[in-house]
Scaffold this active site. Structure first.
Site, PDB file in Angstrom:
ATOM      1  N   GLY A 187      41.188  57.998  37.713  1.00 35.53           N
ATOM      2  CA  GLY A 187      40.984  57.099  36.581  1.00 35.53           C
ATOM      3  C   GLY A 187      39.572  56.549  36.442  1.00 35.53           C
ATOM      4  O   GLY A 187      39.384  55.426  35.961  1.00 35.53           O
ATOM      5  N   ARG A 232      48.496  67.579  32.585  1.00 38.14           N
ATOM      6  CA  ARG A 232      49.624  68.367  32.062  1.00 38.14           C
ATOM      7  C   ARG A 232      49.473  68.513  30.556  1.00 38.14           C
ATOM      8  O   ARG A 232      48.774  67.732  29.923  1.00 38.14           O
ATOM      9  CB  ARG A 232      50.947  67.661  32.344  1.00 38.14           C
ATOM     10  N   HIS A 269      37.346  66.904  28.069  1.00 39.86           N
ATOM     11  CA  HIS A 269      37.355  68.144  28.850  1.00 39.86           C
ATOM     12  C   HIS A 269      35.978  68.349  29.474  1.00 39.86           C
ATOM     13  O   HIS A 269      34.966  68.230  28.779  1.00 39.86           O
ATOM     14  CB  HIS A 269      37.718  69.323  27.941  1.00 39.86           C
TER      15      HIS A 269
END
Ligand code: GRF
Length: 214
Positions: free
Chosen positions: A25, A104, A122
């Site tokens: 995180g 996921r 990403h």
């Protein structure tokens, strides 16, 4: 007194953000810090993780943000798990879903409840090196430049309209250990910036293209 209704332009209420994570995180932390500094007209309403031991859950709780482990193994199917995620987001009146190191695929149950309101980060320049290994894949391919992409999420992995991208040069002899910190440095800068643009109603999606209103 009646509470004014939030609108995209000239909204009065901070945007309610739900963050979904799987791990440490650090991107979540960068977003929390920018919000706390008063730089983004948003608040994090809830943090969810598919992993019970994700350190990001603790980061959220340290800032008084409700944080929950939604365990896929406790659910009958992938669909039920995604319905549980969706219900938690709706319970907390989330307006924008931020995937921050969520490892996921996000199910249609969530995507259809938040159309055009899910963003992802990403660690490569999409459409190159999509998938879970963007940094090692770029190194293995031998590209000289990689980078970071923030994009709207759709029903495939890493394919939605691109909001922001920034290059990161690959140096001779780079390894994951030397490259990752330079990727992260860019992530911590551009993810909060993309959320700020969204919160200010300055992102217009036109097909595959995202126009930024200056
Ligand atoms: C980031 O590099 C992000 O691009 C990728 O997963 C990593 C998450 O790191 N999707 P963290 O959990 O934010 O520290």
């Amino acid at each position: 007194m009646e509470r004014p209704q939030p609108t995209v332009e000239g909204r009065r209420e901070p945007l309610r953000v739900g963050v979904i994570i799987s791990g440490s995180g650090t991107n979540l932390q960068a977003i929390i810090d920018e919000i706390d500094a008063g730089n983004i007209p948003a608040r994090i309403a809830v943090v969810l993780s598919n992993k019970g031991d994700a350190y990001g859950l603790e980061r959220a709780r340290n800032h008084g943000i409700p944080a929950f482990h939604v365990d896929p193994k406790a659910q009958e199917s992938f669909g039920h798990y995604n319905t549980a995620l969706r219900d938690k987001l709706l319970e907390h009146d989330v307006e924008l879903v931020v995937l921050a190191g969520y490892m996921r695929l996000l199910g249609v149950e969530v995507l259809r409840a938040f159309p055009g309101r899910v963003v992802n980060i990403h660690p490569a320049l999409l459409p190159s090196f999509a998938g879970a290994h963007g940094v090692p894949d770029a190194l293995a391919y031998g590209v000289k430049v990689t980078g970071v992409t923030v994009h709207f999420a759709d029903e495939e992995f890493d394919t939605g309209p691109i909001i922001l991208q920034e290059c990161v040069p690959i140096h001779e002899g780079d390894t994951e250990e030397t490259l990752f910190p330079r990727i992260h440095e860019v992530e911590y800068r551009i993810y909060p910036r993309a959320i700020k643009l969204y919160a200010e109603g300055r992102l217009v999606v036109e097909g595959r293209k995202v126009r930024i209103i200056e």
